[in-house]
Design a protein around this motif. Structure first.
Motif, PDB file in Angstrom:
ATOM      1  N   CYS A 105       0.831  -1.183   0.000  1.00 26.69           N
ATOM      2  CA  CYS A 105       0.000   0.000   0.000  1.00 26.69           C
ATOM      3  C   CYS A 105       0.874   1.244   0.000  1.00 26.69           C
ATOM      4  O   CYS A 105       1.921   1.270   0.636  1.00 26.69           O
ATOM      5  CB  CYS A 105      -0.846  -0.077   1.258  1.00 26.69           C
ATOM      6  N   GLY A 122      -0.386   4.223   0.899  1.00 32.71           N
ATOM      7  CA  GLY A 122      -1.148   5.222   1.626  1.00 32.71           C
ATOM      8  C   GLY A 122      -2.383   5.587   0.826  1.00 32.71           C
ATOM      9  O   GLY A 122      -2.638   5.046  -0.258  1.00 32.71           O
ATOM     10  N   CYS A 155      -4.010   1.352  -7.161  1.00 32.79           N
ATOM     11  CA  CYS A 155      -2.656   0.920  -6.802  1.00 32.79           C
ATOM     12  C   CYS A 155      -2.592  -0.562  -6.485  1.00 32.79           C
ATOM     13  O   CYS A 155      -1.586  -1.209  -6.671  1.00 32.79           O
ATOM     14  CB  CYS A 155      -2.120   1.723  -5.620  1.00 32.79           C
ATOM     15  N   CYS A 170      -2.954  -2.944  -1.600  1.00 31.58           N
ATOM     16  CA  CYS A 170      -3.543  -3.639  -0.466  1.00 31.58           C
ATOM     17  C   CYS A 170      -3.723  -5.120  -0.748  1.00 31.58           C
ATOM     18  O   CYS A 170      -3.869  -5.921   0.167  1.00 31.58           O
ATOM     19  CB  CYS A 170      -4.877  -3.007  -0.109  1.00 31.58           C
ATOM     20  N   CYS A 205      -6.304  -5.909   3.358  1.00 33.40           N
ATOM     21  CA  CYS A 205      -6.682  -5.100   4.501  1.00 33.40           C
ATOM     22  C   CYS A 205      -8.113  -4.611   4.455  1.00 33.40           C
ATOM     23  O   CYS A 205      -8.686  -4.276   5.474  1.00 33.40           O
ATOM     24  CB  CYS A 205      -5.713  -3.953   4.673  1.00 33.40           C
ATOM     25  N   CYS A 261      -8.919   3.172   1.577  1.00 32.89           N
ATOM     26  CA  CYS A 261      -9.282   4.315   0.747  1.00 32.89           C
ATOM     27  C   CYS A 261     -10.171   3.848  -0.393  1.00 32.89           C
ATOM     28  O   CYS A 261     -10.353   2.654  -0.600  1.00 32.89           O
ATOM     29  CB  CYS A 261      -8.041   5.008   0.232  1.00 32.89           C
ATOM     30  N   CYS A 294      -8.714   1.385  -2.814  1.00 30.98           N
ATOM     31  CA  CYS A 294      -8.731  -0.043  -2.465  1.00 30.98           C
ATOM     32  C   CYS A 294     -10.095  -0.618  -2.719  1.00 30.98           C
ATOM     33  O   CYS A 294     -10.239  -1.763  -3.136  1.00 30.98           O
ATOM     34  CB  CYS A 294      -8.447  -0.323  -0.999  1.00 30.98           C
TER      35      CYS A 294
HETATM   36  S1  FES Z   1      -4.403   1.375  -1.126  1.00 30.01           S
HETATM   37 FE1  FES Z   1      -3.781   1.567   0.969  1.00 30.01          FE
HETATM   38  S2  FES Z   1      -4.830  -0.003   1.964  1.00 30.01           S
HETATM   39 FE2  FES Z   1      -5.499  -0.149  -0.083  1.00 30.01          FE
END
Ligand code: FES
Ligand SMILES: Cc1cc2nc3c(=O)[nH]c(=O)nc-3n(C[C@H](O)[C@H](O)[C@H](O)COP(=O)(O)O)c2cc1C
Ligand code: SF4
Ligand code: SF4
Ligand code: SF4
Ligand code: SF4
Ligand code: FES
Lengths: 639, 247
Positions: free
Chosen positions: B181, B183, B191, B194, B201, B215, B218
């Motif tokens: 991750c 952030g 991204c 996670c 997560c 976020c 995710c």
């Molecule tokens: S992008 Fe940070 S927990 Fe999913």
């Protein structure tokens, strides 16, 4: 204790000692029960109760008292009878009924010597160099019984640290004083300058008994010379080595000796406060220390203006958090301060920045207990015991596969062979001793071929081990050295605080590899990797735990490589210990079909009708060894 | 001002300087994993060990915690130091083969083989996150719990603390979770970091190690997309971190 004011002068102390002498060597018979933790575990409390009852029932004016460990731990519960004019006799494995019988016999004037182990004709006090004979004239009482000094187990010992243990009642300040107690403190405060105290301790050559063997005088000097007005002394009583109980014995058997040592050290270093950090599992030691501190405070041996000298010193007890690593000095300090008990890198050393950031002297229980003797007899006298670079004595808990186990105190320089053969009494029936594991879990295994080595700091390090705090485990042909190494690494892996990477991960990997080798899954390449891992853990770990953790592996690899090779090359365990590598079978020519093995086999792996030859089904056998134990004709065998 | 010798070069530094700082100032690279400027020295990764000579011989000490003292004689690249570094890095790669920081260090120090089985731990317990949170974010929302093999980074009572500001600094500084991750992301970013958690997560947020609220990114790319849940993905469940049990 009777009402007594503060002690100010030598005469006051004499009065205290005189009172102690009356109970220490009374004109009436006295019953002593070894009631340290080891004795209690064996049932000493019941024996003590029975003795008290019997003495009361017979209307005798005898004293019944507890005493500390005398070292014959394998014979607990121990009961001793003091017969004025005749001596003192020790009885072993005493049950409450035996205690009653012994007392009845003694009261009728005819001693009962069943269960008697030995008798004592007198004692030696290293503090005062006084020998106190227990007998008057000829002695017909204990004929046929060995005298303590004649027993090889005791003849080779020299009890300086354990000078009072097993002799005095540890709850009696008077008896401690009667043995020369607090005389060293009096001398230090009234005759010596702090500088003189440091000089005597330096001259004595005393080195730390907690493991590393750092010269005590030098440590004290660093603390004395460190900048700052507030300084601390700490007694390290966290003793966490499995099977070791040297410090516990001192605290339970002679708590005042540690308090006196600390007070003297504090005077020498300019500290006014002391902390005793006691392992959580030692409730009796804490109780004894509490009593001792209260007693000392009441008569002004602790507190303000001791002996009118202007010197003040207070001690408090801190109970440990139950972690082996808290015995490491920086972790101990963190724990006293209320932080997590994890070590921090040194320097700065505690002597520079210790408790609450102030200069702090940490010494082991045994180290402190030596101090009063050094001050009374002088550093030069102390230095006459031991070797060139290791002075004085060392207490060991001798355990494992020897005849006599127990707590022993020997002069430095005694050889390992003398300890094992003379004090320990040699190998058990039908076995051969092959090594000693010395120095606690992070010590090393020294093979029998090296038993000529003297017990001193340098020789042990050269052999790959350490003096450690005093664990001494005797290993014989029934021990597999790979398995021994695995056992200790398992302990260390669990006890690593986990803060630094090489120790946390390294001990885990080492234990895994050793387990694999024990299971017959290791390869020869693993041995090189083991050595590399050991090296990096030793070199890079943050504290002493990690730095010494590889010792059990390195020394067994060095001296017992053939055992490792047998495991990895031939998948064979020469000592027939590693379960995955052994097979149980029944020798048909020896089996008489008694069926005893079938009764004990939990997995029903043994087949055969009564009176016929039996057979083990190896797919079911879990190699527990139960059948081996019960087979009378020794038909059950292991390959 | 103490004057010390590093690789036979004499250097004068201000009192309070560490040997690591002095060595770096002279241009000698010393690898570290638990050191970060602005955080108190911790001395846990042991990668920064240097050889210090004294009258009785020499020993390896962690440079990041060693105060520069007058007359100190230090070697940052002796044979002994190099051997220790290489063996440590071999052990690090075996512990967290997925960490790019560790891979890079290992490659810089010429680690060509790793003789130990990979453990796929997701934490080396460098303590950077804990110190970051406490010393820079002034939150103290995470700490270490337990001892020895059970020791791990944890939140109080295994719940995200009220003190946690969700700043992500812990995540930012971690040398192991960097492949995961990054952030909180803009809504449009996918991204998928996670996904590299085990468990992911979002599904089990209370067990996630990053302590952040999920976020939107995710949620869009996250564990709902079963097709992305590859069996061999990195970051298997392991003892290192505060994940608790899988429900
Ligand atoms: S992008 Fe940070 S927990 Fe999913
Ligand atoms: C893991 C570890 C455990 C230790 N445990 C003890 C202990 O139980 N008792 C002790 O006196 N010293 C222990 N030590 C040694 C102490 O750190 C310290 O050196 C000692 O108390 C100093 O006292 P001394 O100079 O009298 O030996 C331990 C050290 C390590 C690294
Ligand atoms: S060497 Fe082991 S016990 Fe010592 S600090 Fe490191 S992890 Fe903790
Ligand atoms: S070793 Fe144990 S399991 Fe095997 S045959 Fe004997 S009793 Fe049964
Ligand atoms: S996200 Fe929370 S736990 Fe992490 S550094 Fe910020 S405040 Fe601390
Ligand atoms: S989570 Fe990351 S930063 Fe925190 S201790 Fe573990 S490896 Fe270090
Ligand atoms: S950087 Fe010094 S020990 Fe980690």
């Amino acid at each position: 204790m009777s009402e007594r004011g503060r002690l100010r002068t030598a005469k006051d102390l004499d009065g205290l000692a005189a009172e102690g002498l009356r109970t220490l060597y009374p004109a009436q018979p006295k019953v002593l029960v070894g009631a340290a933790s080891c004795g209690r575990a064996a049932g000493a409390a019941g024996v003590l109760g029975a003795a008290q009852e019997e003495v009361a029932r017979l209307g005798l004016a005898w004293r019944v008292a507890e005493t500390g460990c005398i070292g014959w731990c394998s014979q607990e519960p121990l009961l001793d009878l003091w017969m004025p004019g005749h001596g003192r006799v020790s009885y072993g494995r005493v049950k409450p009924a035996d205690a009653r019988r012994i007392i009845r016999a003694a009261a009728s004037g005819k001693p009962d010597l069943r269960q008697a182990l030995a008798w004592m004709a007198g004692d030696e006090n290293p503090c005062t160099a006084v020998h106190t004979p227990y007998t008057r004239g000829s002695n017909g009482w204990f004929i046929g019984l060995p005298e303590y000094a004649e027993l090889p187990m005791f003849a080779r010992q020299a009890r300086i640290v354990l000078r009072n243990s097993g002799i005095i009642d540890p709850t009696s300040l008077e008896e401690y004083a009667a043995r020369g107690g607090y005389r060293a403190l009096l001398r230090a405060l009234t005759e010596l300058q702090p500088e003189d105290v440091l000089r005597e301790v330096t001259l004595s050559g005393l080195r730390g008994r907690g493991g590393a063997g750092f010269p005590t005088g030098e440590k004290w000097r660093r603390v004395r010379e460190a900048a700052g007005n507030t300084k601390y002394v700490i007694c390290n009583a966290d003793e966490g080595d499995p099977g070791a109980y040297m410090d516990r014995a001192v605290l339970e058997g002679d708590p005042h000796s540690v308090l006196e040592g600390m007070a003297i050290g504090a005077y020498g270093m300019g500290a006014r406060e002391g902390v005793i950090y006691v392992r959580a599992e030692y409730p009796l030691a804490v109780e004894r220390l509490r009593t001792a501190i209260e007693q000392a405070e009441r008569v002004g041996l602790l507190g303000d203006d001791i002996f009118g000298s202007g010197f003040s010193f207070r001690v408090r007890i801190v109970r440990g958090a139950g972690a082996f690593v808290c015995g490491e000095e920086t972790a101990l300090i963190a724990s006293v301060e209320g932080h997590v008990g994890e070590p921090r890198p040194r320097p700065p050393y505690p002597a520079q920045q210790g408790l609450w950031g102030q200069p702090t002297c940490i010494n082991n229980v045994e180290t402190w207990a030596n101090v009063p003797v050094i001050i009374l007899r002088g550093g030069a006298w102390y230095a006459s015991v031991g070797t060139e670079r290791s002075k004085g004595t060392k207490v060991f808990s001798l355990v494992g596969n020897v005849r006599n186990t127990g707590l022993i105190e020997v002069p430095m320089g005694i050889t390992l062979g003398e300890i094992v053969e003379q004090i320990g009494g040699g190998a058990r029936e039908g076995r051969t001793i092959k090594a000693v594991q010395i120095g606690g879990p992070s010590g090393g295994c020294i093979p029998a071929e090296q038993f000529h080595l003297p017990v001193d700091y340098e020789s042990l390090v050269q052999a790959g081990s350490i003096m450690g705090s005093g664990g001494l485990v005797v290993l014989d042909t029934g021990n597999c050295m790979v398995d021994v190494a695995r056992y200790f690494l398992e302990f260390l892996e669990e006890e690593s605080c986990g803060k630094c990477f090489p120790c946390r991960v390294g001990t885990q990997r080492l234990r895994e590899m050793l387990s694999r080798i024990c299971a017959g899954q290791g390869t020869e390449a693993d041995l090189a990797l083991l050595e590399d891992l050991c090296w990096v853990v030793r070199e890079t770990s943050l504290c002493g735990l990690g730095q010494t953790a590889p010792n059990p592996v390195l020394t067994t690899l060095r001296y017992f490589r053939h055992e490792y090779l047998a495991h990895v090359r031939e998948h064979r365990c020469p000592a027939k210990v590693c379960r995955e590598l052994i097979t149980y079978f029944i020798e048909p020519t020896l089996c008489d079909g008694c069926h005893a093995c079938v009764q004990v086999c939990a997995t029903e792996a043994i087949l055969g009708e009564k009176k016929a030859v039996h057979r083990i089904d190896n797919s079911k056998c879990i190699r527990c060894g139960a059948c081996l134990e019960v087979c009378q004709p020794k038909a059950v065998q292991v390959i | 001002m103490p004057r010390l010798y590093i690789n036979n070069l004499s250097v004068e530094v201000e009192r309070g300087t560490t040997v690591l700082e002095a060595a770096r100032w002279l241009g000698f690279p010393v690898p570290t994993l638990c050191h970060a400027d602005g955080l108190a020295p911790y001395g846990a990764c042991r990668l920064c060990v240097v050889e210090v000579q004294n009258a009785r011989g020499s020993k390896l000490l962690s440079a990041c915690t060693l105060p520069a003292e007058d007359g100190l004689v230090v070697f940052t690249h002796s044979e002994r130091v190099e051997r220790a570094r290489k063996l440590l890095l071999e052990l690090y790669v075996a512990t967290c083969p997925q960490s790019k920081t560790i891979q890079d260090l290992a490659s810089r120090y010429g680690i060509r083989q790793v003789r130990l089985a990979p453990a796929w731990e997701d934490c080396i317990q460098c303590g950077l996150c804990v110190r970051m949170c406490e010393q820079q974010m002034m939150a103290g929302a995470i700490g270490f719990a337990y001892r020895g093999p059970k020791r791990r980074v944890a939140r109080p009572f295994d719940k995200t603390s009220e003190r946690c500001r969700q700043c992500g600094a812990c995540l930012y500084i971690c040398p192991v979770c960097e492949l995961r991750c990054h952030g909180r992301q803009a809504e449009t970013t996918l991204c998928s970091g996670c996904l590299n958690f085990a468990p992911a997560c979002l599904d089990f947020h209370d067990h996630a190690m990053c302590y952040l609220d999920p976020c939107l990114a995710c949620e869009l790319a996250g564990p709902h997309r079963q097709d992305l849940l590859l069996p061999g993905r990195i970051g298997r469940a392991s003892s290192g971190k505060d994940k608790g049990e899988l429900p």
